[in-house]
Design a protein around this motif. Sequence first.
Motif, mmCIF file in Angstrom:
data_model
loop_
_atom_site.group_PDB
_atom_site.id
_atom_site.type_symbol
_atom_site.label_atom_id
_atom_site.label_comp_id
_atom_site.label_asym_id
_atom_site.label_seq_id
_atom_site.Cartn_x
_atom_site.Cartn_y
_atom_site.Cartn_z
ATOM 1 N N ILE A 85 -9.315 21.635 24.714
ATOM 2 C CA ILE A 85 -8.463 21.403 25.880
ATOM 3 C C ILE A 85 -9.299 21.315 27.151
ATOM 4 O O ILE A 85 -9.106 20.414 27.979
ATOM 5 N N ILE A 86 -10.239 22.218 27.332
ATOM 6 C CA ILE A 86 -11.046 22.230 28.551
ATOM 7 C C ILE A 86 -11.958 21.014 28.617
ATOM 8 O O ILE A 86 -12.250 20.506 29.702
ATOM 9 N N LEU A 87 -12.403 20.506 27.482
ATOM 10 C CA LEU A 87 -13.208 19.283 27.475
ATOM 11 C C LEU A 87 -12.433 18.091 28.037
ATOM 12 O O LEU A 87 -13.027 17.138 28.548
ATOM 13 N N THR A 88 -11.107 18.134 27.951
ATOM 14 C CA THR A 88 -10.280 17.058 28.509
ATOM 15 C C THR A 88 -9.955 17.305 29.978
ATOM 16 O O THR A 88 -9.124 16.599 30.546
ATOM 17 N N ALA A 89 -10.597 18.303 30.585
ATOM 18 C CA ALA A 89 -10.350 18.714 31.978
ATOM 19 C C ALA A 89 -9.007 19.416 32.130
ATOM 20 O O ALA A 89 -8.433 19.454 33.217
ATOM 21 N N GLY A 90 -8.506 20.003 31.030
ATOM 22 C CA GLY A 90 -7.285 20.782 31.082
ATOM 23 C C GLY A 90 -7.588 22.262 30.906
ATOM 24 O O GLY A 90 -8.747 22.682 30.953
ATOM 25 N N ILE A 220 -12.405 12.242 23.546
ATOM 26 C CA ILE A 220 -12.141 13.531 24.203
ATOM 27 C C ILE A 220 -13.093 13.710 25.387
ATOM 28 O O ILE A 220 -12.672 14.045 26.518
ATOM 29 N N TYR A 221 -14.388 13.476 25.157
ATOM 30 C CA TYR A 221 -15.376 13.616 26.234
ATOM 31 C C TYR A 221 -15.129 12.597 27.339
ATOM 32 O O TYR A 221 -15.220 12.916 28.531
ATOM 33 N N ALA A 222 -14.811 11.364 26.950
ATOM 34 C CA ALA A 222 -14.607 10.312 27.937
ATOM 35 C C ALA A 222 -13.390 10.611 28.816
ATOM 36 O O ALA A 222 -13.418 10.430 30.038
ATOM 37 N N THR A 223 -12.323 11.082 28.197
ATOM 38 C CA THR A 223 -11.104 11.405 28.939
ATOM 39 C C THR A 223 -11.355 12.544 29.921
ATOM 40 O O THR A 223 -10.890 12.507 31.066
ATOM 41 N N ARG A 239 -2.551 9.519 24.379
ATOM 42 C CA ARG A 239 -2.600 9.875 22.957
ATOM 43 C C ARG A 239 -3.725 10.860 22.676
ATOM 44 O O ARG A 239 -3.571 11.773 21.857
ATOM 45 N N VAL A 240 -4.842 10.677 23.338
ATOM 46 C CA VAL A 240 -5.972 11.593 23.168
ATOM 47 C C VAL A 240 -5.574 12.996 23.620
ATOM 48 O O VAL A 240 -5.834 13.992 22.920
ATOM 49 N N LEU A 241 -4.933 13.075 24.785
ATOM 50 C CA LEU A 241 -4.519 14.382 25.300
ATOM 51 C C LEU A 241 -3.478 15.030 24.389
ATOM 52 O O LEU A 241 -3.554 16.231 24.091
ATOM 53 N N LEU A 242 -2.508 14.236 23.939
ATOM 54 C CA LEU A 242 -1.460 14.782 23.068
ATOM 55 C C LEU A 242 -2.062 15.305 21.768
ATOM 56 O O LEU A 242 -1.705 16.396 21.297
ATOM 57 N N GLY A 291 -14.265 19.392 32.765
ATOM 58 C CA GLY A 291 -14.137 18.490 31.637
ATOM 59 C C GLY A 291 -15.349 17.607 31.407
ATOM 60 O O GLY A 291 -16.199 17.440 32.276
ATOM 61 N N GLY A 292 -15.422 17.041 30.199
ATOM 62 C CA GLY A 292 -16.430 16.043 29.880
ATOM 63 C C GLY A 292 -17.791 16.555 29.487
ATOM 64 O O GLY A 292 -18.644 15.774 29.077
ATOM 65 N N ARG A 293 -18.053 17.856 29.586
ATOM 66 C CA ARG A 293 -19.374 18.380 29.235
ATOM 67 C C ARG A 293 -19.220 19.751 28.593
ATOM 68 O O ARG A 293 -18.529 20.620 29.125
ATOM 69 N N GLY A 294 -19.888 19.912 27.462
ATOM 70 C CA GLY A 294 -19.839 21.193 26.776
ATOM 71 C C GLY A 294 -19.889 21.000 25.271
ATOM 72 O O GLY A 294 -19.944 19.879 24.770
ATOM 73 N N ALA A 295 -19.860 22.107 24.547
ATOM 74 C CA ALA A 295 -19.926 22.055 23.087
ATOM 75 C C ALA A 295 -19.212 23.268 22.512
ATOM 76 O O ALA A 295 -19.264 24.366 23.085
#
Length: 346
Positions: A85-90, A220-223, A239-242, A291-295
């Motif tokens: 979720i956090i990778l999507t900036a949520g 996921i990373y791109a979003t 759709r990616v977020l859902l 979002g967008g960075r992490g593992a």
Amino acid sequence: MSTTLSTNRPSGGAPSEGDHPHRSPLTRLQHLLHAQATIGPAVVLLLAVIVFSLLSTRFLQPANISLVLQQVAVVGTIAVGQTIIILTAGIDLSCGAIMVLTSIVMAKVSAEHGLPGVLALLLGFLVGAGCGLVNGLLVTRLKLPPFIVTLGTLNVFFALNLWYSGSATIRGTDMPALLLWTGQTFTIGGTRVTYGSIGMVLLVALVAFVLKNTAWGRHIYATGDDAEAARLSGIRTNRVLLSAYGIAGVIYALSAWVLIGRIASASPQAGQLENLDSITAVVIGGTSLFGGRGAVVGSLLGALIVGVFRNGLALARVDVLWQTLAVGVLVIVAVSLDQWIRKVRP
């Protein structure tokens, strides 16, 4: 539609040192941490283990290592879903409530309605997925901020939990053995390890592979990195977020299974603070709140760091008050480091 995006992925993105021979050591470190988000948490964990092993001879004893692994298993599992979720900036404040609700569903349908363990687990996974999809639909369809959505559903799911459970704990003796299986142990080198801990590690490995090697993971990373740019490049970001929220819900249900095995019961009051603990693990593990960075491996390291700090400070007879303060300082330092890393320039 096939697309290729340049995103802030954890395994690449920083130019090589040979391209910039005049960089200062600090700038090189900044680029290294930007490219490899798990290096920082790994170093912190190693240093923590060394320090606490020097402070207490009991720290590295098999019994204590076993205790740390058992304590980390629940938050480490739930942190996997939180990372997605956090990778999507949520962000997901309802994860703990979803976990407890699904644990009650699994336990009650088996203990009071005689449902076999396998079916009880499957029903729990469906409930977890449903809760996650509710969050996802509110975020994608109503365009509400994830923080507000999950703050609201936190209370909704918790209320459903209290209503369905009747505020009563379901004992492990009333459940099928399968629901308690994650709490069973086996011995490795004198250290007792639970199957729940092994499951957590396998889950981290699976999700890490999916995020790194599949189109869904790249999306996921791109979003999370830039949702508008991802949408314009052809990615169906809604759709990616859902899917992210739905899969996270299933993972929370898995953590419910680990929780049942951990406490040998299903309590409507157990694990209510796991939402904060999971966010703490993800942030300390190097995943950016933007979002967008992490593992996901970093989130496991973050959970281990928190577990090691609390255990080590307890063995050193440090008051619980200061243990909590130490974890809070770790979070602030981790977020500050993330802000510094995000300023990296090619």
